[in-house]
Design a protein around this motif. Sequence first.
Motif, mmCIF file in Angstrom:
data_model
loop_
_atom_site.group_PDB
_atom_site.id
_atom_site.type_symbol
_atom_site.label_atom_id
_atom_site.label_comp_id
_atom_site.label_asym_id
_atom_site.label_seq_id
_atom_site.Cartn_x
_atom_site.Cartn_y
_atom_site.Cartn_z
ATOM 1 N N ASP A 131 -3.833 13.688 0.616
ATOM 2 C CA ASP A 131 -4.458 12.471 1.011
ATOM 3 C C ASP A 131 -5.910 13.021 1.916
ATOM 4 O O ASP A 131 -6.884 12.856 1.359
ATOM 5 N N MET B 168 0.830 -1.261 -0.079
ATOM 6 C CA MET B 168 0.044 -0.030 0.064
ATOM 7 C C MET B 168 0.801 1.193 -0.047
ATOM 8 O O MET B 168 1.790 1.454 0.563
ATOM 9 N N THR B 169 0.489 2.106 -0.710
ATOM 10 C CA THR B 169 1.253 3.550 -0.674
ATOM 11 C C THR B 169 1.116 4.325 0.232
ATOM 12 O O THR B 169 -0.050 4.301 0.980
ATOM 13 N N GLU B 170 2.026 4.714 0.967
ATOM 14 C CA GLU B 170 1.936 5.677 2.131
ATOM 15 C C GLU B 170 1.260 6.886 1.601
ATOM 16 O O GLU B 170 1.411 7.676 0.739
ATOM 17 N N ARG B 171 0.317 7.344 2.711
ATOM 18 C CA ARG B 171 -0.415 8.400 2.485
ATOM 19 C C ARG B 171 0.360 9.837 2.784
ATOM 20 O O ARG B 171 1.168 9.756 3.648
ATOM 21 N N ASP B 172 -0.067 10.893 2.434
ATOM 22 C CA ASP B 172 0.637 12.136 2.735
ATOM 23 C C ASP B 172 -0.769 13.115 3.037
ATOM 24 O O ASP B 172 -1.879 12.680 3.221
ATOM 25 N N ARG C 120 -0.365 18.928 -3.945
ATOM 26 C CA ARG C 120 1.023 18.304 -3.929
ATOM 27 C C ARG C 120 2.062 19.295 -4.667
ATOM 28 O O ARG C 120 2.889 19.438 -4.113
ATOM 29 N N GLU D 136 11.833 7.656 -13.144
ATOM 30 C CA GLU D 136 10.887 8.508 -12.628
ATOM 31 C C GLU D 136 11.115 9.931 -12.566
ATOM 32 O O GLU D 136 10.384 10.587 -13.165
#
Length: 172
Positions: free
Chosen positions: A8, A1-5, A31, A147
Amino acid sequence: MTERDTVDDIADQWALIRPDLNGEAIALIGRLRRLNSRVDQSLREYFATWSLDSSEFDVLATLRRAGEPCELNARALLEAAMVTSGAITNRVDRLSAKGLVERRPSPTDRRAVLVRLTPAGRTLIDEALAGHVSNEERLLAALTPAEQTQLTTLLRKLLVAHGDTEPFPRSR
């Protein structure tokens, strides 16, 4: 799972209150703005180690990348910096007082003034530049080289779409 910022949470709140709005646009611009603030803070801290502010570093870097003899007329410097003439005058005044740039009359136009790096200004920008690039690399370290290339391509596309296509002024 992608870490939340933090964004979010903001996007989630908007989705509850106004589900009719484009939450992706809100999140992406949010962002970009938050990242810009953090990058600016890091740059300000680095430039301060050289007794410069961001705008002074920008003038020195602009003159250095203009190529030999590391000078531009005031108009070209103004165009490159995208600020008012008063702001450029203040920046050049501060850098001149520090002995980092000098003004001289243009040999081809009596009304024009050329701004040139002094030897001290050239030494300072050359020394500060390596650490500046290392700082930028640190700021981007969370992204792989691929990226970073992808992000560069996407940001360029947005900048071009919003008219940021003016060529950089060269020494005159």
